[in-house]
Design a protein around this motif. Structure first.
Motif, PDB file in Angstrom:
ATOM      1  N   THR A 182       0.812  -1.222   0.000  1.00 19.83           N
ATOM      2  CA  THR A 182       0.000   0.000   0.000  1.00 19.83           C
ATOM      3  C   THR A 182       0.843   1.268   0.000  1.00 19.83           C
ATOM      4  O   THR A 182       0.306   2.368  -0.100  1.00 19.83           O
ATOM      5  N   SER A 183       2.164   1.130   0.121  1.00 20.11           N
ATOM      6  CA  SER A 183       3.032   2.291   0.181  1.00 20.11           C
ATOM      7  C   SER A 183       4.147   2.174  -0.850  1.00 20.11           C
ATOM      8  O   SER A 183       4.898   1.191  -0.848  1.00 20.11           O
ATOM      9  N   SER A 184       4.252   3.152  -1.733  1.00 23.88           N
ATOM     10  CA  SER A 184       5.332   3.152  -2.707  1.00 23.88           C
ATOM     11  C   SER A 184       6.669   3.465  -2.052  1.00 23.88           C
ATOM     12  O   SER A 184       7.719   3.139  -2.590  1.00 23.88           O
ATOM     13  N   GLU A 185       6.629   4.115  -0.888  1.00 22.41           N
ATOM     14  CA  GLU A 185       7.854   4.453  -0.178  1.00 22.41           C
ATOM     15  C   GLU A 185       8.416   3.244   0.570  1.00 22.41           C
ATOM     16  O   GLU A 185       9.628   3.136   0.748  1.00 22.41           O
TER      17      GLU A 185
END
Length: 348
Positions: free
Chosen positions: A220-223
């Protein structure tokens, strides 16, 4: 040498009149990754077979099988034919799939899209599965329109699976087989039976990704993506998880694979890596001629998919036979799946 040409109807049955021609009037090509056409000069004003029918070529005296093809063109006293997989030169809907047997998967595709399609007019085609090969196919935007013949070409390049003619049985059925070729030979360039060597080497990983990130679909997080595994492809075309491996081309080029941890028959991470980074697997093209009367590499042992370790000027190449062509006194061989005349690479 005299060849005996028999003709068979696409929807079953044999034409009455065979044709006898000299082998020099044939230009026959055997190609695993291209729909190349073989050409025949018959000396006959009109052959009874039509485009879409079949031709079976054998040596007249020995009865040895030479070629089986689908007639593609007719012009005056000549005709052209392509190999059995030319029957699949049409589109189908491709989806993401993995499993234990590409051969059975492909057989199902052929049955559903060719044999069971009454408009294709070939209900008597029979396919025997001889091997089972674990497989993975992940198009970027499924479902996607894909050419079924090119889908088969991918199977050869990735898994060394060939679909080939076996015989036309006594009931007129067209018998074929799907088999993964695992036969190996060793050939050196210091033998007089071989000549006209030509070696073209493409530097590994030059234009392809050599780092693979396998990322959880639940990310859920590209980071901070959920990375399940990381693989690298070395300059020797070997997989490794060691980022410090001395044979990794730097800077790396990264490819990302989205992995569904909840799908059925989930592939292993290693098999995903083998599939996704397989575009670099063969980075050379090697051609040479072998005498047809050679006792070192006999004509009966030459077939598409043959795996060979070639030693040339002391350097070894692990390769696969993807093309050959019989001439009067020699056979032209091509190894490797990077072909100089291949202008389009299939996304797999």
């Amino acid at each position: 040498m005299l060849y005996h040409l028999s003709f068979f109807k696409r929807n079953k049955g044999k034409y009455d009149a065979p044709i006898f021609i000299d082998s020099t009037d044939c230009e026959i090509e055997y190609d695993a990754i291209s729909n190349s056409q073989s050409n025949f000069k018959t000396g006959v004003e009109k052959i009874t077979a039509s485009i879409g029918d079949f031709v079976l070529v054998k040596e007249f005296i020995s009865g040895k099988f030479i070629y089986f093809g689908v007639i593609q063109s007719k012009e005056k006293q000549e005709f052209g034919a392509c190999q059995i997989f030319s029957l699949l030169d049409f589109d189908f809907v491709a989806t993401r799939i993995s499993g234990k047997s590409f051969e059975n998967h492909f057989k199902t595709l052929v049955i559903n899209n060719l044999i069971n399609d009454e408009t294709k007019d070939i209900p008597h085609l029979v396919i025997y599965v001889r091997t089972n090969t674990e497989h993975l196919y992940q198009p970027s935007n499924p479902p996607t329109v894909t050419n079924l013949m090119k889908y088969y070409f991918n199977a050869f390049k990735k898994y060394n699976i060939v679909w080939r003619f076996v015989e036309i049985d006594t009931e007129g059925n067209l018998i074929t087989e799907l088999i993964r070729i695992e036969s190996h030979l060793k050939i050196k360039d210091n033998i007089s039976d071989f000549s006209e060597w030509d070696v073209n080497v493409r530097t590994a990983n030059t234009d392809n990704e050599n780092k693979l990130l396998i990322v959880n679909k639940k990310t859920t997080s590209s980071e901070s993506p959920l990375i399940l595994a990381t693989y690298f492809l070395t300059k020797n075309n070997e997989l490794t998880i060691d980022s410090n491996h001395q044979n990794i081309e730097r800077p790396t080029a990264t490819k990302v694979y989205i992995y569904d941890t909840e799908q059925e028959d989930r592939p292993t991470f290693e098999n995903v890596a083998k599939s996704e980074l397989s575009g670099n697997a063969y980075s050379h093209e090697i051609t040479f001629d072998v005498r047809r009367d050679s006792s070192v590499l006999k004509e009966k042992d030459i077939f598409l998919g043959l795996l060979v370790r070639l030693t040339i000027d002391g350097q070894q190449f692990d390769s696969v036979l993807s093309y050959f062509k019989r001439e009067e006194s020699f056979i032209e061989l091509k190894f490797g799946n990077i072909r100089s005349r291949l202008t389009e690479y299939i996304d797999d």
